[in-house]
Design a protein around this motif. Structure first.
Motif, PDB file in Angstrom:
ATOM      1  N   LEU A 380       0.961  -1.205  -0.053  1.00 43.52           N
ATOM      2  CA  LEU A 380       0.319  -0.009   0.040  1.00 43.52           C
ATOM      3  C   LEU A 380       0.796   1.188  -0.073  1.00 43.52           C
ATOM      4  CD1 LEU A 380      -2.576  -1.257   2.439  1.00 43.52           C
ATOM      5  CD2 LEU A 380      -2.833  -1.220   0.059  1.00 43.52           C
ATOM      6  N   GLN A 381       0.497   2.379  -0.710  1.00 43.19           N
ATOM      7  CA  GLN A 381       1.298   3.380  -1.254  1.00 43.19           C
ATOM      8  C   GLN A 381       0.450   4.534  -1.123  1.00 43.19           C
ATOM      9  OE1 GLN A 381       4.656   3.518  -0.944  1.00 43.19           O
ATOM     10  NE2 GLN A 381       4.955   1.290  -0.804  1.00 43.19           N
ATOM     11  N   HIS A 382       0.187   5.512  -0.086  1.00 46.94           N
ATOM     12  CA  HIS A 382      -0.421   6.766   0.048  1.00 46.94           C
ATOM     13  C   HIS A 382       0.189   7.479   1.166  1.00 46.94           C
ATOM     14  CE1 HIS A 382      -4.037   9.308   0.979  1.00 46.94           C
ATOM     15  NE2 HIS A 382      -4.299   8.773  -0.370  1.00 46.94           N
ATOM     16  N   ARG A 383       0.059   8.724   0.887  1.00 50.84           N
ATOM     17  CA  ARG A 383       0.529   9.927   1.871  1.00 50.84           C
ATOM     18  C   ARG A 383       0.017   9.843   3.368  1.00 50.84           C
ATOM     19  NH1 ARG A 383      -0.778  15.570  -0.141  1.00 50.84           N
ATOM     20  NH2 ARG A 383       0.390  16.171   1.451  1.00 50.84           N
ATOM     21  N   ASN A 384      -1.007   9.169   3.333  1.00 51.84           N
ATOM     22  CA  ASN A 384      -1.557   9.043   4.794  1.00 51.84           C
ATOM     23  C   ASN A 384      -1.574   7.734   5.390  1.00 51.84           C
ATOM     24  OD1 ASN A 384      -3.454  11.567   3.231  1.00 51.84           O
ATOM     25  ND2 ASN A 384      -2.535  12.109   5.095  1.00 51.84           N
ATOM     26  N   LEU A 385      -0.557   6.938   4.732  1.00 50.47           N
ATOM     27  CA  LEU A 385      -0.279   5.741   5.458  1.00 50.47           C
ATOM     28  C   LEU A 385       1.049   5.586   5.660  1.00 50.47           C
ATOM     29  CD1 LEU A 385      -2.466   3.345   3.162  1.00 50.47           C
ATOM     30  CD2 LEU A 385      -3.232   4.257   5.087  1.00 50.47           C
ATOM     31  N   MET A 439      -8.423   6.460   4.557  1.00 50.61           N
ATOM     32  CA  MET A 439      -9.390   5.582   4.787  1.00 50.61           C
ATOM     33  C   MET A 439      -9.902   5.266   3.304  1.00 50.61           C
ATOM     34  SD  MET A 439      -8.932   4.181   7.727  1.00 50.61           S
ATOM     35  CE  MET A 439     -10.153   2.936   7.659  1.00 50.61           C
ATOM     36  N   LEU A 440     -10.347   6.249   2.704  1.00 52.09           N
ATOM     37  CA  LEU A 440     -10.763   6.197   1.358  1.00 52.09           C
ATOM     38  C   LEU A 440      -9.892   5.423   0.339  1.00 52.09           C
ATOM     39  CD1 LEU A 440     -12.824   6.965  -1.010  1.00 52.09           C
ATOM     40  CD2 LEU A 440     -11.555   9.195  -1.265  1.00 52.09           C
ATOM     41  N   TYR A 441      -8.522   5.434   0.537  1.00 51.17           N
ATOM     42  CA  TYR A 441      -7.768   4.731  -0.285  1.00 51.17           C
ATOM     43  C   TYR A 441      -7.720   3.423  -0.160  1.00 51.17           C
ATOM     44  CZ  TYR A 441      -3.067   3.020  -1.819  1.00 51.17           C
ATOM     45  OH  TYR A 441      -2.173   2.102  -2.429  1.00 51.17           O
ATOM     46  N   LEU A 442      -7.912   3.129   1.220  1.00 54.41           N
ATOM     47  CA  LEU A 442      -7.968   1.500   1.732  1.00 54.41           C
ATOM     48  C   LEU A 442      -9.160   0.888   1.287  1.00 54.41           C
ATOM     49  CD1 LEU A 442      -6.781   1.705   5.491  1.00 54.41           C
ATOM     50  CD2 LEU A 442      -5.269   1.077   3.466  1.00 54.41           C
ATOM     51  N   HIS A 443     -10.236   1.602   1.159  1.00 56.66           N
ATOM     52  CA  HIS A 443     -11.591   1.169   1.038  1.00 56.66           C
ATOM     53  C   HIS A 443     -11.853   0.946  -0.490  1.00 56.66           C
ATOM     54  CE1 HIS A 443     -13.894   1.876   5.328  1.00 56.66           C
ATOM     55  NE2 HIS A 443     -12.515   1.050   5.207  1.00 56.66           N
ATOM     56  N   HIS A 444     -11.249   2.056  -1.211  1.00 59.34           N
ATOM     57  CA  HIS A 444     -11.896   2.102  -2.698  1.00 59.34           C
ATOM     58  C   HIS A 444     -10.794   2.390  -3.706  1.00 59.34           C
ATOM     59  CE1 HIS A 444     -16.201   2.955  -1.684  1.00 59.34           C
ATOM     60  NE2 HIS A 444     -15.752   3.496  -0.584  1.00 59.34           N
ATOM     61  N   ASP A 445      -9.421   2.842  -3.396  1.00 59.15           N
ATOM     62  CA  ASP A 445      -8.716   3.371  -4.551  1.00 59.15           C
ATOM     63  C   ASP A 445      -7.194   2.356  -4.536  1.00 59.15           C
ATOM     64  OD1 ASP A 445     -10.366   5.244  -5.056  1.00 59.15           O
ATOM     65  OD2 ASP A 445      -9.350   7.126  -3.601  1.00 59.15           O
ATOM     66  N   SER A 446      -7.172   1.568  -3.524  1.00 58.75           N
ATOM     67  CA  SER A 446      -5.990   0.677  -3.485  1.00 58.75           C
ATOM     68  C   SER A 446      -6.199  -0.346  -4.298  1.00 58.75           C
ATOM     69  CB  SER A 446      -5.452   0.275  -2.228  1.00 58.75           C
ATOM     70  OG  SER A 446      -6.375  -0.517  -1.451  1.00 58.75           O
ATOM     71  N   VAL A 450      -9.238  -3.023   1.853  1.00 52.08           N
ATOM     72  CA  VAL A 450      -8.687  -3.265   2.965  1.00 52.08           C
ATOM     73  C   VAL A 450      -9.620  -2.751   3.899  1.00 52.08           C
ATOM     74  CG1 VAL A 450      -6.982  -2.914   4.672  1.00 52.08           C
ATOM     75  CG2 VAL A 450      -6.092  -3.088   2.318  1.00 52.08           C
ATOM     76  N   ILE A 451      -9.980  -3.624   5.135  1.00 55.97           N
ATOM     77  CA  ILE A 451     -10.950  -3.182   6.127  1.00 55.97           C
ATOM     78  C   ILE A 451      -9.766  -3.031   7.459  1.00 55.97           C
ATOM     79  CG2 ILE A 451     -12.777  -3.599   7.732  1.00 55.97           C
ATOM     80  CD1 ILE A 451     -13.440  -3.167   4.812  1.00 55.97           C
ATOM     81  N   HIS A 452      -9.608  -2.123   7.976  1.00 53.89           N
ATOM     82  CA  HIS A 452      -8.667  -1.930   9.047  1.00 53.89           C
ATOM     83  C   HIS A 452      -8.703  -2.606  10.227  1.00 53.89           C
ATOM     84  CE1 HIS A 452      -6.026   0.226  11.915  1.00 53.89           C
ATOM     85  NE2 HIS A 452      -5.098   0.574  10.959  1.00 53.89           N
ATOM     86  N   ARG A 453     -10.031  -2.117  10.647  1.00 52.43           N
ATOM     87  CA  ARG A 453     -10.642  -2.950  11.798  1.00 52.43           C
ATOM     88  C   ARG A 453     -10.008  -2.484  13.142  1.00 52.43           C
ATOM     89  NH1 ARG A 453     -11.417  -8.955  12.079  1.00 52.43           N
ATOM     90  NH2 ARG A 453      -9.364  -9.215  11.979  1.00 52.43           N
ATOM     91  N   ASP A 454      -9.196  -1.304  13.319  1.00 50.38           N
ATOM     92  CA  ASP A 454      -8.433  -1.065  14.552  1.00 50.38           C
ATOM     93  C   ASP A 454      -8.153   0.537  14.497  1.00 50.38           C
ATOM     94  OD1 ASP A 454      -7.865  -1.199  17.218  1.00 50.38           O
ATOM     95  OD2 ASP A 454      -5.952  -2.087  16.804  1.00 50.38           O
ATOM     96  N   LEU A 455      -8.941   1.051  13.567  1.00 53.59           N
ATOM     97  CA  LEU A 455      -8.688   2.642  13.501  1.00 53.59           C
ATOM     98  C   LEU A 455      -8.947   3.300  14.909  1.00 53.59           C
ATOM     99  CD1 LEU A 455      -7.865   4.946  11.531  1.00 53.59           C
ATOM    100  CD2 LEU A 455     -10.400   5.246  11.092  1.00 53.59           C
TER     101      LEU A 455
END
Length: 645
Positions: A380-385, A439-446, A450-455
C-alpha cells in the motif's frame, strides 16, 4: 433501456451489445456492484405496465454531477470536487473483461478471480462447444449440454450457483407473484426451463421469479455481491455436486480417512523433529551472535518471502543493524508500548531515523499479525499511510521497521493537557481530512480493498508537519474487488471504536471502519476520549454526550476550549454532524468514506443523524478485561456495559 423480460440498461457498439447493467435488484443494477445507497444520489427505478425508466438525481442542487460514456466505451458517474478542481468517479462500467457482453459465449460464465489466464468456465452440466478453441482462450463459441444426458422427467434437478450476475434477462420470463420455492417447482415442470432465480434479491427474501428457457448468455461470478442462480442439471450432475458419488462409498471413504491420518501423523513427527532442530540451532546462533531467517520462512512461507524479495516489497534488516541503531534497545530510545510490544527509535548508519516495533514475548499478537502487516502494508502506498521500511526476524526476535515520525501518535497530543494546544482548528481539520483520505484509499482506491478494523487515535501517527499517517495493519482484512463485508468469530480491536454489529456479532465491513472514523473525528474535536466520564450527562461516554448536546442544539459546548477563536462555527458543526452520521446504529445509514471525503471537501446540505447505536457506562479499572470471541483480544480493552435503546 431494454424493457423486455426484466428491464436492463445496455451499451451498444453499433448494433452489437457491448455491456449490460444486469437486472435491477431493488437498490442497484446487479452489474454495477460499486453502486450503493449514499447521501449524494437518489436512484429511482420504475417498472409498471405503462412505464420503464431509471433516474439518478443528486439530493442537493449544489452538487454538480454527470453521467457520460467515454470514447473507450466506459460508462462513468462523476461529481465535481471544487477543492481539487477535478471530477471524482463514483462508479464506472465495464471495468474488466468479464463485464463485456457475452465474453464467455452461451452457457459459459466469466470468473476474473480464477488463477491463471483462463477466466471462462462452463456452467454445471455443460462442456465447451469447441474444446480446442476454449483452452487456447477462444471462448466465443460458449458451451453446450454434455452429450447423452436426459433433462426431462429423469430425476433432474438444480445446482446452486452463488454470487452471480445472472444471465441476460431480455428473454427471461418474469413472474412477480410467486416466491423462490414456487419458482423452482414451475421451472422443474417445464422441460425447456434452463435456470431460475429471484427477480429481486436485495431484500434477502427472494421476491419474484425469473426463468430462462434458452441459452444462458453473459453471466459472470462475483466474490460477494450478485445473487443465487439455479442451473438445471441431470441426476448424475446433482450427485456429483452434492457429493453422493465417490465420497459416499464407505470403503473409499475409509481408505481416504486412514490415508489422511497416516500422512498427518508423519507430518506431526517431522514437524516436531524439525522444531527441536530449530531450537538447538537458534540457541547456537544466539551464543555466536549469528542469525538467519529460517524460522520466519516456515511461518510466512518461502514462496511469499522470495516473491516479496523479487518485488522489493519485503526488505530485510539483520539483528545486528537494528541493535546498533537502537543502542541495543536502550530504554532511552523507547518511544512507547503497544499491544504488539515496545517501539524504539533508531538511527541507521546512513543517518536515517527509524521506528522499530519489537514483538514482545508476552504479546498476544504473533506471527500471523506480523505476516499480515508486512505483506499488506508493503503493498500500500499513500501519503496518509505509514511507510514500512522492512522487517527483522532472527531466532526469537521479530521486528517491523518503519519510517520515524517525530510527533508520535495522535493520542499523545489531543488527550494531553500540556500538548493539545499545539493543534489549532485548521490543523485538526487537516488531520481529519488526511485520515479520511487514507481510509478512502484503503476502501476504494488501492489495488486491495482493506478493512482496517482497529482505527483509533493511537494508530494515527504524525510526521514533523503534523500530517496524519494511519498505522498498525495487524488486524486488517483484505476483501475481493466486489466484496463489501464479512464475519468472524474472533473479534479484535478496541472497545469504544468498535461498531455495534462488529463488537456484538463479529460482522465487519467498510461501514465498521466508518464507525471508528466517526468516533475518532469526535475525539479530535472534543479533545476527550470516548471513554471519558461525563457525570452530568445522561450518557456516560463521549459519543452519547455529543449526541445529547446535538439534540439540544448545544453541540458547540463540546469543542475543546483552547481552540478559542481559531475555528469556524460552521466547519465545527459540519464535522460534528459528519461524526454523528458515521456512528449511527444501522450500518447502511452510515456514509461511505467516499461520501465522507466529499462532505468534508464541499459545501452541501447534510442529512440529519439518527441516535448513536449504544450508550456506554464506565466501569472501574479493576474490572478491565479483554475480548476475542467472548474471551480475550489481541489488544487490551475496557469492556463497557451495553444498554439497548
Amino acid at each position: 433501456m431494454n424493457p423486455n423480460g426484466s428491464p436492463q440498461i445496455f451499451l451498444y457498439k453499433g448494433s452489437t451489445p457491448w455491456w449490460r447493467s444486469g437486472a435491477w435488484t431493488g437498490q442497484r443494477w446487479s452489474g454495477i456492484p460499486q453502486m450503493t445507497q449514499n447521501f449524494i444520489f437518489k436512484d429511482t427505478f420504475v417498472n409498471t405496465g405503462y412505464e420503464v425508466s431509471f433516474s439518478s438525481d443528486v439530493r442537493n442542487s449544489s452538487i454538480t454531477s454527470r453521467t457520460l460514456v467515454k470514447e473507450t466505451g466506459v460508462l462513468q458517474r462523476e461529481t465535481w470536487n471544487n477543492e481539487a478542481q477535478r471530477w471524482i468517479v463514483f462508479y464506472s462500467a465495464p471495468t474488466e473483461r468479464c463485464d463485456f457482453y457475452g465474453y464467455c459465449g452461451p452457457n459459459g460464465y466469466c470468473n476474473p478471480y480464477l488463477a491463471g489466464a483462463l477466466e471462462c468456465t462452463c456452467f454445471p452440466g455443460f462442456q465447451p462447444k469447441s474444446p480446442e478453441g476454449w483452452f487456447i482462450g477462444d471462448s466465443a463459441g460458449g458451451c453446450v449440454r454434455k452429450r447423452g444426458v436426459s433433462m426431462c422427467g429423469n430425476g433432474e434437478g438444480f445446482v446452486k450457483f452463488p454470487h452471480a450476475k445472472v444471465p441476460d434477462t431480455s428473454a427471461a420470463v418474469v413472474n412477480m407473484s410467486i416466491g423462490l420455492n414456487q419458482c423452482k417447482e414451475k421451472c422443474l415442470r417445464n422441460c425447456s426451463c434452463m435456470a431460475y432465480a429471484s427477480a429481486n434479491s436485495e431484500t434477502g427474501r427472494g421476491i419474484g421469479c425469473l426463468t430462462w428457457h434458452g441459452d444462458l448468455m453473459d453471466a459472470r461470478k462475483y466474490t460477494y455481491t450478485g445473487q443465487d442462480l439455479y442451473i438445471r442439471v441431470d441426476k448424475n450432475e446433482i450427485a456429483r455436486y452434492t457429493k453422493k458419488g465417490l465420497l459416499h462409498n464407505r470403503g473409499v471413504l475409509a481408505i481416504i480417512i486412514v490415508s489422511l491420518a497416516v500422512v498427518l501423523l508423519i507430518l506431526i513427527a517431522l514437524s516436531r523433529c524439525f522444531l527441536r532442530r530449530q531450537r538447538r540451532a537458534g540457541r547456537a546462533r544466539k551464543s555466536k551472535n549469528i542469525f538467519s531467517f529460517t524460522s520466519f520462512k516456515d511461518s510466512l512461507g518461502e514462496k511469499e518471502i522470495d516473491e516479496s524479495r523479487r518485488n522489493g516489497d519485503l526488505p530485510y534488516f539483520d539483528l545486528g543493524t537494528i541493535a546498533a541503531a537502537t543502542n541495543n534497545f536502550s530504554s532511552d530510545n523507547k518511544l512507547g508500548q503497544g499491544g504488539f510490544g515496545p517501539v524504539y527509535k533508531g538511527v541507521l548508519l546512513n543517518g536515517q531515523e527509524i521506528a522499530v516495533k519489537r514483538l514482545s514475548n508476552s504479546s498476544s499478537q504473533g506471527l500471523q499479525e506480523l505476516k499480515n502487516e508486512i505483506v499488506l502494508i508493503a503493498k500500500l502506498q499513500h501519503r496518509n499511510l505509514v511507510r514500512i521500511l522492512g522487517c527483522c526476524v532472527e531466532g526469537e526476535e521479530k521486528m517491523l521497521v518503519y519510517e520515524f515520525l517525530p510527533n508520535k501518535s495522535l493520542d499523545f497530543i489531543i488527550f494531553d493537557d500540556s500538548k493539545r494546544s499545539l493543534l489549532d482548528w485548521k490543523k485538526r481539520l487537516e488531520i481529519i481530512c488526511g485520515i479520511a483520505r487514507g481510509m478512502l484509499y484503503l476502501h476504494h482506491d488501492s489495488r486491495l480493498r482493506v478493512i482496517h478494523r482497529d482505527l483509533k487515535a493511537s494508530n494515527v501517527l504524525l510526521d514533523d508537519a503534523m500530517n496524519p499517517k494511519i498505522s498498525d495493519f495487524g488486524m486488517a482484512r483484505i476483501f475481493g474487488g466486489d466484496q463489501m463485508e464479512g464475519d468472524t468469530r474472533r473479534v479484535v480491536g478496541t472497545y469504544g471504536y468498535m461498531s455495534p454489529e462488529y463488537a456484538m456479532h463479529g460482522h465487519f465491513s467498510m461501514k465498521s471502519d466508518v464507525y471508528s472514523f466517526g468516533v475518532l473525528l469526535l475525539e479530535i474535536i472534543t479533545g476527550k476520549k470516548n471513554s471519558s466520564y461525563f457525570p452530568n450527562s445522561p450518557s456516560l461516554n463521549m459519543v452519547g454526550h455529543v449526541w445529547e448536546l446535538w439534540k439540544e442544539e448545544k453541540a458547540m459546548e463540546v469543542v475543546y476550549s483552547s481552540l478559542a477563536d481559531s475555528y469556524s462555527t460552521d466547519e465545527i458543526l459540519k464535522c460534528i454532524q459528519i461524526g454523528l452520521l458515521c456512528v449511527q446504529e444501522c450500518a447502511t445509514n452510515r456514509p461511505t468514506m467516499l461520501t465522507v471525503v466529499f462532505m468534508l471537501s464541499n459545501e452541501t446540505t447534510l442529512p440529519s443523524p439518527e441516535q448513536p447505536a449504544i450508550i456506554a457506562k464506565k466501569i472501574h479499572k479493576s474490572d478491565e478485561i479483554s475480548i476475542s470471541g467472548g474471551t480475550k483480544s489481541i489488544n487490551e480493552v475496557t469492556l463497557t456495559m451495553i444498554d439497548a435503546r
